[in-house]
Design an enzyme around this catalytic site. Sequence first.
Site, PDB file in Angstrom:
ATOM      1  CG  ASP A 187      38.847  88.716  55.066  1.00  0.00           C
ATOM      2  OD1 ASP A 187      38.289  90.377  55.181  1.00  0.00           O
ATOM      3  OD2 ASP A 187      38.420  87.670  55.250  1.00  0.00           O
ATOM      4  CG  ASP A 188      38.499  94.710  52.950  1.00  0.00           C
ATOM      5  OD1 ASP A 188      38.920  94.648  51.753  1.00  0.00           O
ATOM      6  OD2 ASP A 188      37.825  95.529  54.231  1.00  0.00           O
ATOM      7  CE  LYS A 294      36.269  87.074  57.854  1.00  0.00           C
ATOM      8  NZ  LYS A 294      37.334  87.298  58.063  1.00  0.00           N
ATOM      9  CG  ASP A 296      32.159  90.590  57.215  1.00  0.00           C
ATOM     10  OD1 ASP A 296      32.253  90.745  58.459  1.00  0.00           O
ATOM     11  OD2 ASP A 296      34.362  91.065  57.020  1.00  0.00           O
ATOM     12  CB  CYS A 338      31.959  87.230  59.333  1.00  0.00           C
ATOM     13  SG  CYS A 338      33.166  88.278  60.477  1.00  0.00           S
ATOM     14  NE  ARG A 353      35.270  85.971  63.966  1.00  0.00           N
ATOM     15  CZ  ARG A 353      35.148  87.459  63.224  1.00  0.00           C
ATOM     16  NH1 ARG A 353      36.298  87.375  62.196  1.00  0.00           N
ATOM     17  NH2 ARG A 353      35.666  88.720  63.762  1.00  0.00           N
ATOM     18  CG  ASP A 357      37.877  91.200  63.263  1.00  0.00           C
ATOM     19  OD1 ASP A 357      36.751  90.665  63.057  1.00  0.00           O
ATOM     20  OD2 ASP A 357      39.061  91.995  62.366  1.00  0.00           O
TER      21      ASP A 357
HETATM   22  C1  9PG Z   1      38.346  92.660  56.540  1.00  0.00           C
HETATM   23  C2  9PG Z   1      37.587  92.146  58.237  1.00  0.00           C
HETATM   24  C3  9PG Z   1      37.801  91.133  58.228  1.00  0.00           C
HETATM   25  C4  9PG Z   1      37.302  90.549  59.804  1.00  0.00           C
HETATM   26  C5  9PG Z   1      36.007  91.232  59.609  1.00  0.00           C
HETATM   27  C6  9PG Z   1      35.783  92.582  59.423  1.00  0.00           C
HETATM   28  O1  9PG Z   1      35.051  97.380  64.598  1.00  0.00           O
HETATM   29  N1  9PG Z   1      35.418  97.559  63.487  1.00  0.00           N
HETATM   30  O2  9PG Z   1      35.998  98.742  63.102  1.00  0.00           O
HETATM   31  C7  9PG Z   1      36.235  96.644  62.598  1.00  0.00           C
HETATM   32  C8  9PG Z   1      36.057  96.437  61.419  1.00  0.00           C
HETATM   33  C9  9PG Z   1      37.201  95.428  60.409  1.00  0.00           C
HETATM   34  C10 9PG Z   1      36.656  94.316  61.240  1.00  0.00           C
HETATM   35  C11 9PG Z   1      35.691  93.935  62.638  1.00  0.00           C
HETATM   36  C12 9PG Z   1      35.301  94.975  63.124  1.00  0.00           C
HETATM   37  O3  9PG Z   1      37.000  92.665  60.854  1.00  0.00           O
HETATM   38  O4  9PG Z   1      35.817  90.829  61.441  1.00  0.00           O
HETATM   39  O5  9PG Z   1      37.655  89.313  59.651  1.00  0.00           O
HETATM   40  O6  9PG Z   1      37.219  90.051  57.160  1.00  0.00           O
HETATM   41  O7  9PG Z   1      36.221  92.974  58.224  1.00  0.00           O
HETATM   42  O8  9PG Z   1      37.824  93.686  56.717  1.00  0.00           O
END
Ligand code: 9PG
Length: 518
Positions: A187-188, A294, A296, A338, A353, A357
């Site tokens: 992932d990230d 994935k 995103d 996602c 998704r 999360d």
């Molecule tokens: C990686 C992540 C993961 C995760 C994804 C996504 O609203 N928000 O602040 C927010 C931040 C990150 C986030 C979702 C919402 O996560 O869903 O599985 O891959 O990025 O940065």
Amino acid sequence: MTDTNTHRWTLPIVPDTLRVLTNGYQSWSEAELRPLTDTPRQALFQWMTDQGQDPAFPPSDQAGVWRSHTLIALLRPDGSGWVGCLRDATRTFAHWEVRAGTSSVDVTCVLEGADADVAFEETADVQTTLEQLSGELGRAMGARTPAPLRVWCSWYSYYRDITLDTMLKNARLAHEHGLPFDVFQLDDGFQADLGDWFEPSSWFGGHAKDLPAQLRELGFRAGLWLAPFLVGPESKLRAAHPEWLLQAEDGTPLLFGNNWGGPYHALDTTHPEALAWLRDLAATCRTWGYDYLKVDFLYAGSHPGKRHDPAVSRAEAYRMGLQALRDGFGEDGFLLGCGAPLASSIGLVDAMRTGPDVTPFWDDEARRVLLGDGAVPSARSALHTALTRWYQHTWYQPDPDVMIARRERSLLNDHERGALLGLLDVMGGLRASSDPMELLDEVGLELLRRSLDLSTPDRPRTLTESYGGAVTHFTRGTFNLLNTAVSGLGAHSYSGVPVPEEDLPSQPVAADLREVHA
Ligand code: 9PG
């Protein structure tokens, strides 16, 4: 907005006893089952609306005014009511709004983009009609529903601190334990910046292309995370191609959202060079040995703004970007969407998704309640929204996000772990875990194994009762998302309920966690 077309209905009904079922815009936006007279909240900060809602059609913040994307349902206490659903989302967004009056309810559906057919039906059985109409939408758009996969993902334990060694250490331990994962997904954190995907971060300790062969030796397919439509303000891509970015009305590159320490840019997916770059990005990941991506933060592809081709609607612009990724990655590659506009992705992604999360704690009340951000990551949010999208298994493989089986580095209690396990069982889609293998004792490993047992999607038992503003009553069991016990169900829990023999699903009933700990 480009072309718009508005449909209106007035229902001669007193709204007091009605419930509304909504579907948010993208993966993380709330889906809800609420009394119509309740008040939907709009988040206090614009970046939350940018990241969690459609900024062009955010929650109303008014009592009795509910907005929904693609489809909507109104329910009487006996389960009858009305269902509205867009018939084809390839070039069109459908913005539904229901508005409670004193003795009537106004319904509008505003189409943004190309004209498209819309269904709006009164029905004796809202649940069945909703399942029928959403199933027809999936078929009309050529939904891809390959076999679900079992995925280990680095995000929910290591976040951006992931390294090549940590990936391999977990893959080796999973192999030694004989855990039935199909994919190990990075992932990230591996990349130098948003947009600079080919260069590693300073801490990753290798290059993403070094991973797939080593994972395959351990018996796993390799998966990679990208936020392909995002561009970091300090990235090399931003410096090299400012003309590829979505613009504000004054022609400067637009900045929005807030993650990675600030706002970010989006690629303009109507720009032919940006599209060619996206195809090349996905194709390059494939040549590195990844066959699972994935993808995103995809909502960036349809963010409001000025585009290279102003005749292209937001819905079409999004689809052009996603099509470029599919073309580059190949028909046989697995794409998980996602943070993605949901119905607009049907037919191009393999899995999606369907909620915010999961986190290793139940709720983030500060952000959810005080700041009004219902899309906030939390175990509660993930359950609330993913359960209320049960019908979307006809659009793609649903991904309700990870099980958290570990007891260390987690604030979840047994009931809450049981609720996550129940979520995976009733959704019947992808299975995922992020637990560090070294943190799992026998009980944790047993729970993780159970969470990887594939199942078929369940259906709600009723939409007219709910323990917490979401769909909670399924044929295999009942969720209690409330903070208090109700009808013998503990707060934040799931319990398999006995159902009459003839109604038993073909899959085993997920019992609650007390069995695992007994
Ligand atoms: C990686 C992540 C993961 C995760 C994804 C996504 O609203 N928000 O602040 C927010 C931040 C990150 C986030 C979702 C919402 O996560 O869903 O599985 O891959 O990025 O940065």
